[in-house]
Design a protein around this motif. Structure first.
Motif, PDB file in Angstrom:
ATOM      1  N   ILE A 253       0.865  -1.185   0.000  1.00 36.14           N
ATOM      2  CA  ILE A 253       0.000   0.000   0.000  1.00 36.14           C
ATOM      3  C   ILE A 253       0.900   1.232   0.000  1.00 36.14           C
ATOM      4  N   ILE A 254       0.634   2.129  -0.928  1.00 42.24           N
ATOM      5  CA  ILE A 254       1.360   3.403  -0.962  1.00 42.24           C
ATOM      6  C   ILE A 254       0.436   4.417  -0.296  1.00 42.24           C
ATOM      7  N   ALA A 255       0.777   4.730   0.945  1.00 37.44           N
ATOM      8  CA  ALA A 255      -0.138   5.492   1.794  1.00 37.44           C
ATOM      9  C   ALA A 255       0.443   6.881   2.062  1.00 37.44           C
ATOM     10  N   ASN A 256       0.360   7.721   1.060  1.00 36.74           N
ATOM     11  CA  ASN A 256       0.943   9.056   1.177  1.00 36.74           C
ATOM     12  C   ASN A 256       0.377   9.846   2.346  1.00 36.74           C
ATOM     13  N   GLU A 257      -0.900   9.597   2.645  1.00 39.47           N
ATOM     14  CA  GLU A 257      -1.551  10.331   3.727  1.00 39.47           C
ATOM     15  C   GLU A 257      -1.328   9.649   5.075  1.00 39.47           C
ATOM     16  N   SER A 258      -1.662   8.354   5.144  1.00 40.85           N
ATOM     17  CA  SER A 258      -1.641   7.646   6.440  1.00 40.85           C
ATOM     18  C   SER A 258      -0.234   7.310   6.887  1.00 40.85           C
ATOM     19  N   SER A 259       0.671   7.131   5.937  1.00 41.34           N
ATOM     20  CA  SER A 259       1.998   6.653   6.299  1.00 41.34           C
ATOM     21  C   SER A 259       3.032   7.288   5.359  1.00 41.34           C
ATOM     22  N   PRO A 260       3.208   8.624   5.493  1.00 44.65           N
ATOM     23  CA  PRO A 260       4.067   9.322   4.526  1.00 44.65           C
ATOM     24  C   PRO A 260       5.515   8.848   4.585  1.00 44.65           C
ATOM     25  N   PHE A 261       6.199   8.940   3.447  1.00 43.23           N
ATOM     26  CA  PHE A 261       7.571   8.431   3.381  1.00 43.23           C
ATOM     27  C   PHE A 261       8.547   9.534   2.998  1.00 43.23           C
ATOM     28  N   CYS A 262       8.175  10.800   3.342  1.00 45.03           N
ATOM     29  CA  CYS A 262       9.010  11.949   2.939  1.00 45.03           C
ATOM     30  C   CYS A 262      10.433  11.850   3.484  1.00 45.03           C
ATOM     31  N   SER A 281       4.697  17.996  -4.056  1.00 37.63           N
ATOM     32  CA  SER A 281       4.018  19.102  -3.371  1.00 37.63           C
ATOM     33  C   SER A 281       4.409  20.447  -3.962  1.00 37.63           C
ATOM     34  N   SER A 282       5.400  20.455  -4.821  1.00 37.00           N
ATOM     35  CA  SER A 282       5.867  21.735  -5.357  1.00 37.00           C
ATOM     36  C   SER A 282       5.499  21.892  -6.826  1.00 37.00           C
ATOM     37  N   ASN A 283       4.939  23.055  -7.154  1.00 40.46           N
ATOM     38  CA  ASN A 283       4.578  23.346  -8.548  1.00 40.46           C
ATOM     39  C   ASN A 283       5.696  24.032  -9.302  1.00 40.46           C
ATOM     40  N   ASP A 284       6.782  24.333  -8.594  1.00 39.01           N
ATOM     41  CA  ASP A 284       7.806  25.185  -9.200  1.00 39.01           C
ATOM     42  C   ASP A 284       8.900  24.363  -9.856  1.00 39.01           C
ATOM     43  N   THR A 312       7.933  15.891   6.677  1.00 41.02           N
ATOM     44  CA  THR A 312       7.107  14.886   7.341  1.00 41.02           C
ATOM     45  C   THR A 312       5.935  14.413   6.490  1.00 41.02           C
ATOM     46  N   LYS A 313       5.338  15.312   5.728  1.00 37.26           N
ATOM     47  CA  LYS A 313       4.058  14.941   5.110  1.00 37.26           C
ATOM     48  C   LYS A 313       3.886  15.595   3.748  1.00 37.26           C
ATOM     49  N   PHE A 314       3.336  14.863   2.824  1.00 34.54           N
ATOM     50  CA  PHE A 314       2.988  15.409   1.520  1.00 34.54           C
ATOM     51  C   PHE A 314       1.872  16.447   1.723  1.00 34.54           C
ATOM     52  N   THR A 315       2.087  17.655   1.222  1.00 31.02           N
ATOM     53  CA  THR A 315       1.096  18.699   1.508  1.00 31.02           C
ATOM     54  C   THR A 315       0.121  18.921   0.368  1.00 31.02           C
ATOM     55  N   GLY A 316       0.425  18.349  -0.808  1.00 26.91           N
ATOM     56  CA  GLY A 316      -0.505  18.474  -1.916  1.00 26.91           C
ATOM     57  C   GLY A 316      -0.132  19.597  -2.864  1.00 26.91           C
ATOM     58  N   SER A 317      -0.830  19.584  -4.003  1.00 19.97           N
ATOM     59  CA  SER A 317      -0.530  20.556  -5.033  1.00 19.97           C
ATOM     60  C   SER A 317      -1.718  20.642  -5.977  1.00 19.97           C
ATOM     61  N   ASP A 318      -1.957  21.833  -6.529  1.00 16.56           N
ATOM     62  CA  ASP A 318      -3.086  21.915  -7.456  1.00 16.56           C
ATOM     63  C   ASP A 318      -2.695  21.534  -8.885  1.00 16.56           C
ATOM     64  N   LEU A 319      -1.465  21.038  -9.030  1.00 14.61           N
ATOM     65  CA  LEU A 319      -1.019  20.554 -10.335  1.00 14.61           C
ATOM     66  C   LEU A 319      -1.387  19.072 -10.448  1.00 14.61           C
ATOM     67  N   SER A 320      -1.959  18.686 -11.589  1.00 16.13           N
ATOM     68  CA  SER A 320      -2.278  17.274 -11.783  1.00 16.13           C
ATOM     69  C   SER A 320      -0.987  16.481 -11.963  1.00 16.13           C
ATOM     70  N   MET A 321      -1.019  15.224 -11.508  1.00 15.68           N
ATOM     71  CA  MET A 321       0.164  14.378 -11.650  1.00 15.68           C
ATOM     72  C   MET A 321       0.511  14.154 -13.116  1.00 15.68           C
ATOM     73  N   LYS A 322      -0.507  14.323 -13.961  1.00 17.74           N
ATOM     74  CA  LYS A 322      -0.303  14.160 -15.393  1.00 17.74           C
ATOM     75  C   LYS A 322       0.731  15.163 -15.934  1.00 17.74           C
ATOM     76  N   ALA A 323       0.858  16.308 -15.262  1.00 19.13           N
ATOM     77  CA  ALA A 323       1.764  17.337 -15.739  1.00 19.13           C
ATOM     78  C   ALA A 323       3.206  17.081 -15.319  1.00 19.13           C
ATOM     79  N   ILE A 324       3.415  16.747 -14.042  1.00 18.27           N
ATOM     80  CA  ILE A 324       4.789  16.545 -13.551  1.00 18.27           C
ATOM     81  C   ILE A 324       5.277  15.137 -13.850  1.00 18.27           C
TER      82      ILE A 324
END
Ligand code: SAM
Length: 326
Positions: A253-262, A281-284, A312-324
């Motif tokens: 299970i890849i649990a970015n929220e419950s068990s982040p691996f940052c 998490s970065s759009n830049d 500690t934690k993935f904070t999210g991004s408004d960029l779709s994964m399709k772009a990066i």
């Protein structure tokens, strides 16, 4: 390159070959763009804006320069849909010739039936198939395309060609959570590892993520209805936690929220225009095309990308994964 305070460096590169995809999955594409293949600019549109998806020669030049700074052990080709990149076998072959130990692909798989043999011959070391349902209607709901059969044929073609296969399934509450066990049984029947993925706060779901979030705990609870299993030790740098059933079948299970691996994330991303990112998490994006021969500048930009990593934690991004690149 110099490691950061947590000892992190880059040794895995996720290389996005195009931002164009031939599916329109719920987690990547907003409903309003679902009928268009071009919710992000296509290669041609991008070229007309003066930007161009890199050629094999350019990707190789970029990776050669990166290798002077960091020993990349794995290059994962992704997108968009990487099988739409027309020179894919040539690129795989060139990366293997550079001495990259693992060149692997992440794909929706529906073009694989006719491409698997050429990719294997080019030296591809493995494929992760994104498969979110094995029920035709739910597959359509998730991907908005009627391509389940072709995808399953793609998985078979990869296996027949002796390519190592894994399956990745993003689980969305109320959409495909009833597919956890059918997907699990399918993976067991093919004797391939399946990894379930918690939905990440990305793109148009950056804000509405909670409505669809199905946690690691929920996934485990669902599998436990049919199987007994035990947790395995997580290898350093692994995105997934792993378990093994009593019968000896391993799943993750890849649990970015419950068990982040940052804290031990070693991934660098390169988009199809030559920009690097240290974290989803970065759009830049940080352009490196202009400094491929300048080791001081290139090291600085790699350090800038390393600073983008969360602690500690993935904070999210408004960029779709399709772009990066997913
Ligand atoms: N087209 C290829 C494919 O389908 O595998 C590669 C790119 S696609 C963006 C790669 C994967 O990213 C998807 O299958 C999915 O597993 C993952 N992905 C995209 N958006 C996601 C999100 N919001 N949360 C979790 N996973 C996501």
């Amino acid at each position: 390159m110099k490691a950061d305070a947590l000892g992190r460096k880059f040794n895995t590169l996720r290389l996005s070959l195009t931002n164009v995809c031939n599916l329109a999955c719920l987690y990547c594409v907003h409903e309003s763009d679902a009928n268009s293949q071009t919710f992000l600019p296509t290669a041609n549109e991008v070229q007309s804006q003066g930007k161009k998806i890199l050629s094999v020669k350019q990707f190789v030049a970029v990776i050669k320069s990166l290798l002077r700074h960091t020993p990349l052990k794995t290059v994962r080709l992704t997108g968009g849909e990487p099988t739409l990149y027309k020179d894919l076998p040539e690129l795989i072959n060139a990366l293997k010739k550079l001495g990259i130990p693992r060149v692997v692909l992440t794909t929706n798989g529906f073009l694989l039936k006719r491409k698997a043999a050429a990719l294997k011959a080019a030296g591809l070391d493995g494929i992760n198939f994104s498969l979110d349902a094995i029920d035709k209607e739910i597959f359509f709901k998730m991907s908005r395309r009627d391509k389940l059969e072709a995808t399953l044929e793609g998985i078979d073609a990869a296996l027949e060609n002796g390519i190592k296969v894994k399956i990745n399934s993003v689980i969305m509450k109320g959409v495909n959570d009833a597919q956890v066990l059918p997907l699990f049984d399918f993976a067991v029947s093919k004797n391939v590892v399946i990894r379930f993925i918690e939905l990440m706060k990305m793109g148009h779901l950056y804000k509405g993520h909670n409505d669809y979030f199905f946690s690691e705990e929920n996934i485990l609870w669902t599998i436990a209805k049919k199987y007994d299993f035990q947790k395995k030790l997580r290898p350093t740098g692994s995105t997934a936690n792993y378990w093994e059933t009593r019968e000896g079948y391993k799943f993750g299970i890849i649990a970015n929220e419950s068990s982040p691996f940052c804290s031990d994330c070693n991934r660098l991303r390169l988009d199809s225009f030559g920009n690097i990112y240290g974290c989803l998490s970065s759009n830049d994006g940080i352009s490196i095309l202009g400094c491929l021969d300048d080791d001081v500048q290139l090291e600085q930009r790699l350090q800038q990308a390393l600073k983008q990593k969360q602690t500690t934690k993935f904070t999210g991004s408004d960029l779709s994964m399709k772009a990066i690149g997913g």
